[in-house]
Design a protein around this motif. Sequence first.
Motif, PDB file in Angstrom:
ATOM      1  N   TRP A 151       0.837  -1.206   0.000  1.00 30.04           N
ATOM      2  CA  TRP A 151       0.000   0.000   0.000  1.00 30.04           C
ATOM      3  C   TRP A 151       0.874   1.259   0.000  1.00 30.04           C
ATOM      4  CZ3 TRP A 151      -2.867   2.521   4.614  1.00 30.04           C
ATOM      5  CH2 TRP A 151      -3.793   3.473   4.138  1.00 30.04           C
ATOM      6  N   GLY A 152       0.702   2.090  -1.001  1.00 28.49           N
ATOM      7  CA  GLY A 152       1.518   3.286  -1.140  1.00 28.49           C
ATOM      8  C   GLY A 152       1.309   4.329  -0.075  1.00 28.49           C
ATOM      9  N   ARG A 153       0.103   4.365   0.509  1.00 28.65           N
ATOM     10  CA  ARG A 153      -0.185   5.355   1.544  1.00 28.65           C
ATOM     11  C   ARG A 153       0.140   4.851   2.948  1.00 28.65           C
ATOM     12  NH1 ARG A 153      -5.688   8.670   1.038  1.00 28.65           N
ATOM     13  NH2 ARG A 153      -4.448  10.091   2.321  1.00 28.65           N
ATOM     14  N   GLY A 154       0.664   3.627   3.029  1.00 26.53           N
ATOM     15  CA  GLY A 154       1.033   3.124   4.344  1.00 26.53           C
ATOM     16  C   GLY A 154       2.036   4.011   5.040  1.00 26.53           C
ATOM     17  N   GLN A 155       2.825   4.777   4.277  1.00 28.36           N
ATOM     18  CA  GLN A 155       3.784   5.707   4.855  1.00 28.36           C
ATOM     19  C   GLN A 155       3.127   6.734   5.773  1.00 28.36           C
ATOM     20  OE1 GLN A 155       4.982   9.084   2.116  1.00 28.36           O
ATOM     21  NE2 GLN A 155       4.335   7.625   0.556  1.00 28.36           N
ATOM     22  N   GLU A 156       1.839   7.001   5.566  1.00 30.02           N
ATOM     23  CA  GLU A 156       1.133   8.000   6.372  1.00 30.02           C
ATOM     24  C   GLU A 156       0.710   7.454   7.735  1.00 30.02           C
ATOM     25  OE1 GLU A 156      -2.207   9.519   4.195  1.00 30.02           O
ATOM     26  OE2 GLU A 156      -1.143   9.382   2.285  1.00 30.02           O
ATOM     27  N   THR A 157       0.743   6.139   7.895  1.00 25.48           N
ATOM     28  CA  THR A 157       0.215   5.500   9.093  1.00 25.48           C
ATOM     29  C   THR A 157       1.315   5.277  10.117  1.00 25.48           C
ATOM     30  OG1 THR A 157       0.605   3.179   8.500  1.00 25.48           O
ATOM     31  CG2 THR A 157      -1.327   4.256   7.518  1.00 25.48           C
ATOM     32  N   PRO A 199      -6.062  -1.493  -2.422  1.00 23.42           N
ATOM     33  CA  PRO A 199      -5.208  -0.827  -3.400  1.00 23.42           C
ATOM     34  C   PRO A 199      -5.722   0.563  -3.783  1.00 23.42           C
ATOM     35  CG  PRO A 199      -5.766  -3.045  -4.112  1.00 23.42           C
ATOM     36  CD  PRO A 199      -6.675  -2.700  -2.986  1.00 23.42           C
ATOM     37  N   GLU A 200      -4.761   1.423  -4.151  1.00 25.88           N
ATOM     38  CA  GLU A 200      -5.105   2.796  -4.500  1.00 25.88           C
ATOM     39  C   GLU A 200      -5.910   2.875  -5.802  1.00 25.88           C
ATOM     40  OE1 GLU A 200      -4.457   6.038  -2.980  1.00 25.88           O
ATOM     41  OE2 GLU A 200      -4.509   4.543  -1.399  1.00 25.88           O
ATOM     42  N   LYS A 201      -5.519   2.092  -6.797  1.00 30.48           N
ATOM     43  CA  LYS A 201      -6.124   2.270  -8.118  1.00 30.48           C
ATOM     44  C   LYS A 201      -7.590   1.857  -8.170  1.00 30.48           C
ATOM     45  CE  LYS A 201      -4.639  -2.173 -10.116  1.00 30.48           C
ATOM     46  NZ  LYS A 201      -3.805  -2.805 -11.174  1.00 30.48           N
ATOM     47  N   SER A 202      -8.038   1.064  -7.204  1.00 34.77           N
ATOM     48  CA  SER A 202      -9.427   0.603  -7.250  1.00 34.77           C
ATOM     49  C   SER A 202     -10.221   1.024  -6.018  1.00 34.77           C
ATOM     50  CB  SER A 202      -9.465  -0.923  -7.399  1.00 34.77           C
ATOM     51  OG  SER A 202      -8.774  -1.564  -6.339  1.00 34.77           O
ATOM     52  N   ARG A 203      -9.716   2.006  -5.288  1.00 32.41           N
ATOM     53  CA  ARG A 203     -10.380   2.384  -4.033  1.00 32.41           C
ATOM     54  C   ARG A 203     -11.761   2.983  -4.258  1.00 32.41           C
ATOM     55  NH1 ARG A 203      -6.983   7.743  -1.990  1.00 32.41           N
ATOM     56  NH2 ARG A 203      -7.286   9.028  -3.839  1.00 32.41           N
ATOM     57  N   HIS A 204     -12.033   3.493  -5.453  1.00 35.94           N
ATOM     58  CA  HIS A 204     -13.334   4.115  -5.724  1.00 35.94           C
ATOM     59  C   HIS A 204     -14.415   3.100  -6.099  1.00 35.94           C
ATOM     60  CE1 HIS A 204     -11.460   8.085  -5.636  1.00 35.94           C
ATOM     61  NE2 HIS A 204     -10.499   7.592  -6.392  1.00 35.94           N
ATOM     62  N   GLU A 205     -14.025   1.845  -6.199  1.00 32.43           N
ATOM     63  CA  GLU A 205     -15.005   0.838  -6.616  1.00 32.43           C
ATOM     64  C   GLU A 205     -14.992  -0.407  -5.743  1.00 32.43           C
ATOM     65  OE1 GLU A 205     -12.825  -1.493 -10.178  1.00 32.43           O
ATOM     66  OE2 GLU A 205     -12.840   0.691 -10.390  1.00 32.43           O
ATOM     67  N   ASP A 206     -13.978  -0.588  -4.912  1.00 29.68           N
ATOM     68  CA  ASP A 206     -13.826  -1.831  -4.155  1.00 29.68           C
ATOM     69  C   ASP A 206     -14.847  -1.957  -3.037  1.00 29.68           C
ATOM     70  OD1 ASP A 206     -11.777  -2.761  -5.688  1.00 29.68           O
ATOM     71  OD2 ASP A 206     -10.183  -2.117  -4.343  1.00 29.68           O
ATOM     72  N   ASN A 207     -15.225  -3.204  -2.778  1.00 23.92           N
ATOM     73  CA  ASN A 207     -16.189  -3.542  -1.735  1.00 23.92           C
ATOM     74  C   ASN A 207     -15.546  -4.594  -0.842  1.00 23.92           C
ATOM     75  OD1 ASN A 207     -18.546  -3.922  -0.224  1.00 23.92           O
ATOM     76  ND2 ASN A 207     -19.412  -5.375  -1.701  1.00 23.92           N
ATOM     77  N   ASP A 631       2.530   0.238  -9.006  1.00 27.68           N
ATOM     78  CA  ASP A 631       1.210   0.162  -9.620  1.00 27.68           C
ATOM     79  C   ASP A 631       0.321   1.271  -9.083  1.00 27.68           C
ATOM     80  OD1 ASP A 631      -1.003  -0.628 -11.015  1.00 27.68           O
ATOM     81  OD2 ASP A 631      -1.403  -2.413  -9.820  1.00 27.68           O
ATOM     82  N   LYS A 632       0.319   2.412  -9.768  1.00 26.91           N
ATOM     83  CA  LYS A 632      -0.575   3.538  -9.472  1.00 26.91           C
ATOM     84  C   LYS A 632      -0.445   4.038  -8.027  1.00 26.91           C
ATOM     85  CE  LYS A 632      -2.559   3.705 -13.557  1.00 26.91           C
ATOM     86  NZ  LYS A 632      -3.991   3.478 -13.745  1.00 26.91           N
ATOM     87  N   GLY A 633       0.766   4.082  -7.534  1.00 24.80           N
ATOM     88  CA  GLY A 633       1.012   4.536  -6.163  1.00 24.80           C
ATOM     89  C   GLY A 633       1.328   3.405  -5.214  1.00 24.80           C
ATOM     90  N   ASP A 634       0.810   2.224  -5.506  1.00 23.21           N
ATOM     91  CA  ASP A 634       1.130   1.039  -4.713  1.00 23.21           C
ATOM     92  C   ASP A 634       2.346   0.343  -5.322  1.00 23.21           C
ATOM     93  OD1 ASP A 634      -1.128   1.353  -2.996  1.00 23.21           O
ATOM     94  OD2 ASP A 634      -2.392   0.434  -4.553  1.00 23.21           O
ATOM     95  N   ARG A 635       2.722  -0.782  -4.729  1.00 18.35           N
ATOM     96  CA  ARG A 635       3.790  -1.607  -5.278  1.00 18.35           C
ATOM     97  C   ARG A 635       3.250  -2.984  -5.630  1.00 18.35           C
ATOM     98  NH1 ARG A 635       8.481  -2.178  -1.522  1.00 18.35           N
ATOM     99  NH2 ARG A 635       7.013  -1.871   0.168  1.00 18.35           N
ATOM    100  N   SER A 636       3.741  -3.520  -6.702  1.00 17.95           N
ATOM    101  CA  SER A 636       3.393  -4.896  -7.070  1.00 17.95           C
ATOM    102  C   SER A 636       4.484  -5.871  -6.637  1.00 17.95           C
ATOM    103  CB  SER A 636       3.162  -5.010  -8.581  1.00 17.95           C
ATOM    104  OG  SER A 636       4.283  -4.509  -9.292  1.00 17.95           O
ATOM    105  N   ASP A 637       5.644  -5.314  -6.260  1.00 16.50           N
ATOM    106  CA  ASP A 637       6.723  -6.107  -5.691  1.00 16.50           C
ATOM    107  C   ASP A 637       7.271  -5.335  -4.505  1.00 16.50           C
ATOM    108  OD1 ASP A 637       8.592  -8.050  -5.258  1.00 16.50           O
ATOM    109  OD2 ASP A 637       9.560  -7.892  -7.214  1.00 16.50           O
TER     110      ASP A 637
END
Length: 876
Positions: A151-157, A199-207, A631-637
């Motif tokens: 998670w790319g925003r984990g740095q904020e936590t 994930p960041e790229k799908s946060r507007h649609e994920d359930n 991947d759009k702010g996150d990492r895939s590796d």
Amino acid sequence: MKNRPFYIIILMSILLMSSCAEKESTEFAFQDLNLSVEERVTDLISHMTLQEKVSQMRYDAPAIKRLGIPEYNWWNECLHGVARAGEATVFPQGIGMGSTWNAPLIHQMGIAVSDEARAKHHAFAKAGKRGIYQGLTFWTPNINIFRDPRWGRGQETYGEDPYLTSRIGVNYINGLQGDDPKYLKVVATAKHFAVHSGPEKSRHEDNYQTSNRDLYETYLPAFEAAVKEAKVHSVMCAYNRYRDEACCGSNLLLQKILRDDWGFDGYVVSDCWAITDFWEPNRHGITDTAPEAAALAVDRGTDLNCGSVYDPNLKEAVLKELIDESKLDIALKRLFTARFKLGMFDPAEDVKWTNIPYDVVASDAHYTLSEQVARESMVLLKNENNTLPLSKDIASIAVIGPNANSKQALLGNYHGTPHQFITPLKAIEAKLPNAQIHYALGSDIAEGWPMLTPIPSSVLKNGEEAGLKGKYYKSIDWKGEPAFVRNDTLIDFIWMPEKPISGLEKDIFSVQWTGQLVPEEDGEYRIGLKASSGGKVYFDGELQFEFKDDHEPKTRYFDRILKKGTPYDVTIEYFNYHTDPQAHFVWAKKDQDLLTPAIEAAKKSDVVLLFLGLSPTIEGEEMPVLLEGFDKGDRSDITLPKTQIALMKEVQAIGKPTIVVLMNGSALAVNWAGKNIPAILEAWYPGEFGGKAIADVLFGDYNPGGRLPVTFYKSVEDLPDFKSYDMNNRTYKYFKGDPLFPFGHGLSYTTFAYENLVVDTEIELKKGIPLKVDVTNIGRRDGDEVIQLYISHIDSTNDAPIRSLVGFQRVHLKTGETKTVEFLITPKQYAELNEEGQPEFNQGSLTVNVGGKQPNFNGLADAETTSVLTKTIVLK
């Protein structure tokens, strides 16, 4: 006395005028300071029209002049210092705050940050500025659980553990909101509620779905502590859905849990434009129209909209009877209660927070505190054969790597603008004035992502002059006559504290730069504009990119093959609308050989320092970054980028003593470094004094004591699916594999020993468990130890965590000094949660581990500079 009637008339007129003036000043009951806040707020709302009510539920609320309500922008940020509002003290990023494991220190930081926030707000208000990033309502802290290192925003936590997160969060909130019984210092906002971490790229649609156990054991405790203990006055709901309901329209989250169960009486703000996700295509699809979305969000408890849905759609929703107007009144009551509690409708002399002088901003005291937080956030991961600390008498040293002189790697995201950027290179140069220091970039941060630097004046031409012609306008759209025209040799501006045009009443201006770029070498170049607010770049007559609404300076770019000596026309149109104006015209040659200079630097040095890691330009919030491993702010590796691994291997092969310093916002699988590099220091994104803190640790002026707030895994293959919010095999509490470095890990330059663990071996159920232990510094240096207390249920039949952190304390011990540390394990902490997420008290055995690390690790994952004591308790 024949003029007496005249005097009587004058006196009566004066008395009448005085009476009228008094009546005018208290025309409305809400202006009466003798009434309670509730009474004043209720009266204020009663005078509003429907349209006025709707207007006050948007983040950029306009003034209502007839009621004496000034405009107010609710959007402000202070994740690790006041952000986006000009110069401010920049503290370490959130993940670094968590790695201090020092809650009282973070409380001090909160006090400092809110001092700067108050001082800035009143300076802005005095100048008639009430725009974005100028108010007193801050959308901080981010207390989501960093459950997955991708998670790319984990740095904020503050990391992966609910208890550590809650302690850091509660202390930061308390520091921000202040201790006055009547007036809030600022409003803090706990975000993002809830079950939100990529994930960041799908946060507007994920359930997302979770068990009740995971919900109450992992995702809610930090929020519950923020509400019940810190009395946080605001909560931000998340973008995603949870159990089929959008979080900003969730009856479960916003009504049952937040208000009914926890008694929250503040206001809820939506994440920005989250409510548009209710109906827009390919998103949540829970409503068909914007008015329906607005009605649903307000009905479920989202009081304030960061976005443009409520105004004008709420008015239509009321008129169409999609929602009753009384529901708007409830939301408005919560919102105006906050403004009243901030003292915005009271005389300044009544509010003690208005007395904070502006000179606290970026003050020496705050600099000292920022440096202390940076030092305490340093985590020494490996130190084979006491490689560190290094001698300051070293004759020559190589400083290599993409983060060695990176300003951005100091800052992370959601940051302010510091007065100075003390990079590691600058700090080492200051630390070793007599040494030969050989600097080399060594590699790009990742393949396809070169390090951009300001384009020098030598290749910029404005007729016969070097540089570009700049036209400066007092408008936002380059209209009218420019305020002035000048030649700018370098487009590398941070306009603070003064704006480029004197006498600006607002922070609104624009600049147009024109001229030519004439490269001195053939090659493929990346050319970009790093700027806040917005703008356009034309190159060789063609529009390359356009952007707007950049709340934080970001870089847009294009790639182009250029010919030596060929002039290329350049036009840059930049505009600014908020209080942190910046513009940087940058580039990099993409086909450079960066490795050869690094090898040469290493060969002629006695020691090599490699500054590797990540960058907030490629990990962060919903970014347009598509690179290998990202991947759009996150990492895939979760490994280091390949460019850096290659650099590290080439340098290490030379045979010189080599130390790796990591600067990043999330855990890295540095497996090769773990096996082959003798010393590794984790520095995170450490703030404006980060370079100095790193140098202090490397050269022994500070003994590191930070601990990992997250698990460092060996491979992405160790991780469950990123979109799964099931906690099975996640974080130290449930991970069944072998970590590279475990949660709580960190070494010291001294050694700590534990003895005399005192705790009863039998405890009556639902009673607290007091314990105490002696910890002694048995080494040769003074230092900090982080005492960690874990419990494990031996006889659990419901898949309880492997262990859970239930207490910690950071203490400073001089050489030979012993301290007795006491803890109390509460019944709530040792209760087991059933499938419904409710606590159960079961008889059986409980293991207690207390020491400077988790127990039962070997090899690299074991911290040899500390120890652990274990006892078994029978719950009866």
